[in-house]
Design a protein around this motif. Structure first.
Motif, PDB file in Angstrom:
ATOM      1  N   VAL A 114    -103.847  53.162 -10.513  1.00 38.84           N
ATOM      2  CA  VAL A 114    -103.586  52.072 -10.486  1.00 38.84           C
ATOM      3  C   VAL A 114    -105.179  51.449 -11.171  1.00 38.84           C
ATOM      4  O   VAL A 114    -105.959  50.511 -12.095  1.00 38.84           O
ATOM      5  CB  VAL A 114    -103.315  50.988  -9.942  1.00 38.84           C
ATOM      6  CG1 VAL A 114    -102.568  49.758  -9.999  1.00 38.84           C
ATOM      7  CG2 VAL A 114    -101.280  51.707 -10.217  1.00 38.84           C
ATOM      8  N   ALA A 132    -106.346  46.744  -6.656  1.00 41.74           N
ATOM      9  CA  ALA A 132    -105.250  47.641  -7.229  1.00 41.74           C
ATOM     10  C   ALA A 132    -104.323  47.927  -5.854  1.00 41.74           C
ATOM     11  O   ALA A 132    -103.007  47.599  -6.056  1.00 41.74           O
ATOM     12  CB  ALA A 132    -105.851  49.330  -7.492  1.00 41.74           C
ATOM     13  N   VAL A 161     -95.770  51.005 -10.279  1.00 43.33           N
ATOM     14  CA  VAL A 161     -97.337  51.659 -10.629  1.00 43.33           C
ATOM     15  C   VAL A 161     -97.356  51.762 -11.977  1.00 43.33           C
ATOM     16  O   VAL A 161     -98.774  50.773 -12.177  1.00 43.33           O
ATOM     17  CB  VAL A 161     -97.280  53.422  -9.944  1.00 43.33           C
ATOM     18  CG1 VAL A 161     -98.401  54.021 -10.588  1.00 43.33           C
ATOM     19  CG2 VAL A 161     -96.932  53.288  -8.604  1.00 43.33           C
ATOM     20  N   ARG A 165    -100.636  49.039 -12.914  1.00 43.34           N
ATOM     21  CA  ARG A 165    -101.880  49.654 -13.719  1.00 43.34           C
ATOM     22  C   ARG A 165    -101.795  48.791 -15.318  1.00 43.34           C
ATOM     23  O   ARG A 165    -102.810  48.249 -14.858  1.00 43.34           O
ATOM     24  CB  ARG A 165    -101.404  50.811 -14.153  1.00 43.34           C
ATOM     25  CG  ARG A 165    -102.532  51.241 -15.318  1.00 43.34           C
ATOM     26  CD  ARG A 165    -101.824  53.014 -15.778  1.00 43.34           C
ATOM     27  NE  ARG A 165    -102.715  53.224 -16.637  1.00 43.34           N
ATOM     28  CZ  ARG A 165    -104.103  54.138 -16.976  1.00 43.34           C
ATOM     29  NH1 ARG A 165    -104.775  54.582 -15.419  1.00 43.34           N
ATOM     30  NH2 ARG A 165    -105.272  54.610 -17.642  1.00 43.34           N
TER      31      ARG A 165
END
Length: 232
Positions: A114, A132, A161, A165
């Motif tokens: 990320v 992140a 996830v 990101r």
């Protein structure tokens, strides 16, 4: 106001090499623009070309005709004519993308998957990892998972996830391909809030969303892709 993103008469054909080079027309004449702070949702049945349009904007697919203009300072840059090196730069500076599936290097911890887009752009690793972690917490990814590779996660966890990101960098344009498809109601609500915040910060968003409730929550305009069906 000058659009942040504009498509002008864009078309795409696929060459079927195992079928003697037959040309399969996907879309033609795709024309629309997106302003800063606006979310445009592409609607239509499966196979209409919605994801193909996103992939042309992101440079994964070459368009066969037309222009894809992205605002670059005081001028426009045509993605349709971009070199691979130019597209890599644009992905770091201008265009984010949340695809339907997470593609990550095996065995890399989730926190680094990320944080990577920020690190690539020069942010110190520790600061990028902190941001992140905060984004992952918001998407209900537990601390115990941050040092594990996302390949070991469930489908819904992997998609969160993927969302973390894609949403972490602050980029002018964000492309979303079914970002909520694998999520439960609570996490869909989190993603809707993230999209609204991006809009408030001036991000131009193009999304493919089949869930009508999500579409109603995020869309400023809906464009029916069927109008761009290529002639047989």
């Amino acid at each position: 106001m000058t659009p942040a993103l504009e498509l002008r008469d864009v078309g795409k054909n696929f060459t079927m090499h195992l079928q003697g080079g037959m040309q399969l027309a996907v879309v033609a004449g795709v024309t629309f623009s997106v302003r800063a702070g606006e979310c445009v949702v592409l609607a239509g049945p499966s196979g209409a070309g919605k994801s193909s349009i996103l992939k042309m904007i992101f440079g994964n697919y070459r368009c066969d005709q037309g222009q894809i203009l992205i605002r670059d300072g005081a001028s426009n840059f045509d993605i349709a004519g971009a070199t691979p090196r130019q597209m890599l730069t644009l992905r770091n500076t201008s265009i984010g993308y949340v695809s339907q599936f997470l593609r990550a290097v095996p065995r890399v911890p989730t926190i680094d998957v990320v944080a990577e887009p920020l690190i690539v752009c020069g942010e110190p690793r520790e600061a990028a990892q902190a941001k992140a972690a905060a984004m992952l917490h918001r998407l209900n990814i537990r601390d115990a998972l941050l040092q594990l590779p996302p390949a070991t996660f469930s489908g819904g966890e992997q998609q969160r996830v993927n969302i973390a990101r894609g949403f972490l960098p602050d980029l002018p344009v964000l492309l979303l391909d079914e970002p909520t498809a694998s999520l439960d109601a609570d996490n869909r609500a989190v993603v809707e809030d993230l999209i609204k915040e991006k809009k408030q910060h001036g991000t131009a968003i193009v999304a493919v969303v089949h869930d009508e409730n999500v579409r109603d929550a995020i869309a400023d305009r809906v464009i029916e892709v069927a109008q761009f069906a290529a002639a047989a």
